[in-house]
Design a protein around this motif. Sequence first.
Motif, PDB file in Angstrom:
ATOM      1  N   GLU A 198       0.813  -1.212   0.000  1.00 17.23           N
ATOM      2  CA  GLU A 198       0.000   0.000   0.000  1.00 17.23           C
ATOM      3  C   GLU A 198       0.849   1.265   0.000  1.00 17.23           C
ATOM      4  O   GLU A 198       0.322   2.374   0.060  1.00 17.23           O
ATOM      5  N   GLY A 199       2.162   1.092  -0.057  1.00 14.73           N
ATOM      6  CA  GLY A 199       3.053   2.238  -0.118  1.00 14.73           C
ATOM      7  C   GLY A 199       3.448   2.805   1.233  1.00 14.73           C
ATOM      8  O   GLY A 199       4.084   3.857   1.312  1.00 14.73           O
ATOM      9  N   ASN A 200       3.086   2.104   2.300  1.00 14.06           N
ATOM     10  CA  ASN A 200       3.460   2.552   3.640  1.00 14.06           C
ATOM     11  C   ASN A 200       4.821   1.977   4.035  1.00 14.06           C
ATOM     12  O   ASN A 200       5.263   0.959   3.497  1.00 14.06           O
ATOM     13  N   ALA A 201       5.472   2.613   4.988  1.00 16.22           N
ATOM     14  CA  ALA A 201       6.763   2.123   5.463  1.00 16.22           C
ATOM     15  C   ALA A 201       6.607   0.716   6.016  1.00 16.22           C
ATOM     16  O   ALA A 201       5.730   0.461   6.855  1.00 16.22           O
ATOM     17  N   LEU A 202       7.435  -0.184   5.546  1.00 13.55           N
ATOM     18  CA  LEU A 202       7.339  -1.579   5.949  1.00 13.55           C
ATOM     19  C   LEU A 202       7.633  -1.755   7.437  1.00 13.55           C
ATOM     20  O   LEU A 202       7.138  -2.693   8.074  1.00 13.55           O
ATOM     21  N   VAL A 203       8.422  -0.840   8.007  1.00 20.36           N
ATOM     22  CA  VAL A 203       8.791  -0.968   9.419  1.00 20.36           C
ATOM     23  C   VAL A 203       7.765  -0.338  10.353  1.00 20.36           C
ATOM     24  O   VAL A 203       7.848  -0.509  11.577  1.00 20.36           O
ATOM     25  N   ALA A 204       6.810   0.387   9.812  1.00 15.34           N
ATOM     26  CA  ALA A 204       5.843   1.101  10.650  1.00 15.34           C
ATOM     27  C   ALA A 204       5.089   0.142  11.559  1.00 15.34           C
ATOM     28  O   ALA A 204       4.579  -0.889  11.118  1.00 15.34           O
ATOM     29  N   GLY A 205       5.050   0.467  12.847  1.00 13.69           N
ATOM     30  CA  GLY A 205       4.325  -0.339  13.815  1.00 13.69           C
ATOM     31  C   GLY A 205       5.067  -1.573  14.283  1.00 13.69           C
ATOM     32  O   GLY A 205       4.529  -2.337  15.098  1.00 13.69           O
ATOM     33  N   ARG A 206       6.283  -1.776  13.802  1.00 11.52           N
ATOM     34  CA  ARG A 206       7.060  -2.952  14.190  1.00 11.52           C
ATOM     35  C   ARG A 206       8.082  -2.582  15.263  1.00 11.52           C
ATOM     36  O   ARG A 206       8.673  -1.514  15.227  1.00 11.52           O
ATOM     37  N   ARG A 207       8.300  -3.483  16.200  1.00  9.20           N
ATOM     38  CA  ARG A 207       9.330  -3.310  17.213  1.00  9.20           C
ATOM     39  C   ARG A 207      10.694  -3.518  16.566  1.00  9.20           C
ATOM     40  O   ARG A 207      10.938  -4.538  15.920  1.00  9.20           O
ATOM     41  N   MET A 208      11.581  -2.550  16.739  1.00 11.42           N
ATOM     42  CA  MET A 208      12.897  -2.621  16.113  1.00 11.42           C
ATOM     43  C   MET A 208      13.917  -1.880  16.952  1.00 11.42           C
ATOM     44  O   MET A 208      13.569  -1.076  17.824  1.00 11.42           O
ATOM     45  N   THR A 209      15.181  -2.149  16.653  1.00 12.86           N
ATOM     46  CA  THR A 209      16.256  -1.417  17.312  1.00 12.86           C
ATOM     47  C   THR A 209      17.349  -1.108  16.307  1.00 12.86           C
ATOM     48  O   THR A 209      17.338  -1.570  15.162  1.00 12.86           O
ATOM     49  N   GLY A 210      18.303  -0.332  16.734  1.00 13.25           N
ATOM     50  CA  GLY A 210      19.472   0.079  15.957  1.00 13.25           C
ATOM     51  C   GLY A 210      20.288   0.938  16.898  1.00 13.25           C
ATOM     52  O   GLY A 210      19.883   1.174  18.045  1.00 13.25           O
ATOM     53  N   VAL A 211      21.407   1.434  16.446  1.00 17.95           N
ATOM     54  CA  VAL A 211      22.242   2.201  17.353  1.00 17.95           C
ATOM     55  C   VAL A 211      21.479   3.426  17.878  1.00 17.95           C
ATOM     56  O   VAL A 211      20.766   4.099  17.146  1.00 17.95           O
ATOM     57  N   SER A 212      21.602   3.668  19.159  1.00 16.41           N
ATOM     58  CA  SER A 212      20.841   4.733  19.810  1.00 16.41           C
ATOM     59  C   SER A 212      21.444   6.099  19.532  1.00 16.41           C
ATOM     60  O   SER A 212      22.647   6.243  19.302  1.00 16.41           O
ATOM     61  N   ASP A 213      20.596   7.113  19.568  1.00 14.27           N
ATOM     62  CA  ASP A 213      21.088   8.488  19.463  1.00 14.27           C
ATOM     63  C   ASP A 213      22.071   8.781  20.592  1.00 14.27           C
ATOM     64  O   ASP A 213      23.031   9.539  20.421  1.00 14.27           O
ATOM     65  N   LYS A 214      21.843   8.162  21.747  1.00 13.45           N
ATOM     66  CA  LYS A 214      22.731   8.366  22.888  1.00 13.45           C
ATOM     67  C   LYS A 214      24.146   7.856  22.577  1.00 13.45           C
ATOM     68  O   LYS A 214      25.136   8.523  22.879  1.00 13.45           O
ATOM     69  N   GLN A 215      24.243   6.691  21.958  1.00  8.04           N
ATOM     70  CA  GLN A 215      25.565   6.167  21.633  1.00  8.04           C
ATOM     71  C   GLN A 215      26.268   7.048  20.609  1.00  8.04           C
ATOM     72  O   GLN A 215      27.464   7.325  20.729  1.00  8.04           O
ATOM     73  N   VAL A 216      25.534   7.495  19.595  1.00  8.09           N
ATOM     74  CA  VAL A 216      26.113   8.382  18.587  1.00  8.09           C
ATOM     75  C   VAL A 216      26.660   9.645  19.249  1.00  8.09           C
ATOM     76  O   VAL A 216      27.782  10.088  18.972  1.00  8.09           O
ATOM     77  N   LYS A 217      25.873  10.207  20.153  1.00  4.02           N
ATOM     78  CA  LYS A 217      26.298  11.430  20.849  1.00  4.02           C
ATOM     79  C   LYS A 217      27.512  11.169  21.722  1.00  4.02           C
ATOM     80  O   LYS A 217      28.458  11.968  21.749  1.00  4.02           O
ATOM     81  N   GLU A 218      27.504  10.036  22.430  1.00  3.69           N
ATOM     82  CA  GLU A 218      28.620   9.714  23.326  1.00  3.69           C
ATOM     83  C   GLU A 218      29.925   9.489  22.566  1.00  3.69           C
ATOM     84  O   GLU A 218      31.013   9.796  23.067  1.00  3.69           O
ATOM     85  N   LEU A 219      29.824   8.967  21.347  1.00  3.14           N
ATOM     86  CA  LEU A 219      31.014   8.736  20.544  1.00  3.14           C
ATOM     87  C   LEU A 219      31.477  10.001  19.831  1.00  3.14           C
ATOM     88  O   LEU A 219      32.566  10.027  19.245  1.00  3.14           O
ATOM     89  N   GLY A 220      30.647  11.034  19.869  1.00  2.00           N
ATOM     90  CA  GLY A 220      31.033  12.321  19.314  1.00  2.00           C
ATOM     91  C   GLY A 220      31.101  12.359  17.800  1.00  2.00           C
ATOM     92  O   GLY A 220      31.834  13.173  17.229  1.00  2.00           O
ATOM     93  N   ILE A 221      30.336  11.487  17.141  1.00  2.00           N
ATOM     94  CA  ILE A 221      30.319  11.482  15.673  1.00  2.00           C
ATOM     95  C   ILE A 221      28.899  11.759  15.213  1.00  2.00           C
ATOM     96  O   ILE A 221      28.106  10.845  14.973  1.00  2.00           O
ATOM     97  N   ALA A 222      28.584  13.040  15.120  1.00  2.00           N
ATOM     98  CA  ALA A 222      27.225  13.449  14.765  1.00  2.00           C
ATOM     99  C   ALA A 222      27.142  14.015  13.350  1.00  2.00           C
ATOM    100  O   ALA A 222      26.089  14.468  12.925  1.00  2.00           O
ATOM    101  N   ILE A 223      28.270  13.980  12.602  1.00  2.00           N
ATOM    102  CA  ILE A 223      28.259  14.567  11.261  1.00  2.00           C
ATOM    103  C   ILE A 223      27.618  13.643  10.238  1.00  2.00           C
ATOM    104  O   ILE A 223      27.310  14.062   9.124  1.00  2.00           O
ATOM    105  N   THR A 224      27.421  12.382  10.600  1.00  2.00           N
ATOM    106  CA  THR A 224      26.817  11.453   9.652  1.00  2.00           C
ATOM    107  C   THR A 224      25.388  11.885   9.334  1.00  2.00           C
ATOM    108  O   THR A 224      24.683  12.409  10.186  1.00  2.00           O
ATOM    109  N   PRO A 225      24.936  11.672   8.099  1.00  2.00           N
ATOM    110  CA  PRO A 225      23.644  12.223   7.678  1.00  2.00           C
ATOM    111  C   PRO A 225      22.418  11.525   8.246  1.00  2.00           C
ATOM    112  O   PRO A 225      21.330  12.093   8.234  1.00  2.00           O
ATOM    113  N   GLN A 226      22.553  10.295   8.717  1.00  3.89           N
ATOM    114  CA  GLN A 226      21.402   9.589   9.276  1.00  3.89           C
ATOM    115  C   GLN A 226      21.804   8.863  10.561  1.00  3.89           C
ATOM    116  O   GLN A 226      22.901   8.315  10.656  1.00  3.89           O
ATOM    117  N   HIS A 227      20.875   8.884  11.524  1.00  2.86           N
ATOM    118  CA  HIS A 227      21.065   8.184  12.789  1.00  2.86           C
ATOM    119  C   HIS A 227      19.922   7.179  12.942  1.00  2.86           C
ATOM    120  O   HIS A 227      18.742   7.563  12.856  1.00  2.86           O
TER     121      HIS A 227
END
Length: 285
Positions: A198-227
């Motif tokens: 139906e053209g909706n995001a396949l991940v919508a409503g699904r439980r998922m994980t990936g690297v946290s914004d907290k880890q990105v901030k703690e590592l001091g690498i925020a220049i990457t275009p997507q988190h």
Amino acid sequence: MNKKLWVALATVVALAGIFAMALPTILHKAGLHPEYTGEKVQLSPAKRALVITTSHGVLSAPGETEGKPSGVMASEMTHPYYNFLDAGMTVDVASVKGGEIPVDPQTLMYMIKTPEDERFLQDQVLQAKVKNSLRIDDVDFSEYDIIFMAGGWGAAYDLGYSPVLAKKISQAYYAQKTPVIGGVCHGVLGLINAKDVEGNALVAGRRMTGVSDKQVKELGIAITPQHPETELRKAGAIYESQTAFRDFFATHVVVDDERRFVTGQNQNSGHETAQRMMAIIADRK
């Protein structure tokens, strides 16, 4: 320089040497790259896994082309690869552009290098696959039982921006073989633009994980275009994670309710993510 000063200097050097030698163990005990202690499954070579990585090898600000060497985090490629291979599966390696995969040199430093990374450095077969990776455009994802996307900083620049990857993930989801799809850390960015019928995001409503914004901030690498945490939430996923005094030492693995997606929080999650993907395949009749 008097004798006492020489003794003091020698003591400092000796202690520094001891600390350096012990650092890998200290980091491991703190939570980096934990061993997998759960049940392991065995599958036949007829079962196939595809490990997908970035083709981007520079840590730079968006729009710039110069920066520190980067790419896939070694363990986020080697851990799933060897888990799949040692379980009996046939394993292929692909990347966004194909050809040589950039492996982040920092992730092969002695203090964080894993036994699987060492194995890779001695493994001519996997080295050949990494040097001559398949281009995702040329791969039929529907032929695989498992599709795993590795992370690393490079993945923030291309996995979530690849229309080819998004389309092929969407097609694989509806394929007759119904592969288990997932990845760890920045690898989950490859899921954010996949769509349902139906053209909706396949991940919508699904439980998922990936690297946290907290880890990105703690590592001091925020220049990457997507988190990943930010982008998963934008796509409507129900984001989960575990935390620690530094998220670099945390880990979390999520299987969605449909048991079609398995995602791992970060570089510590590769073993468990791969094993839980294979357990789903083994449970199918």
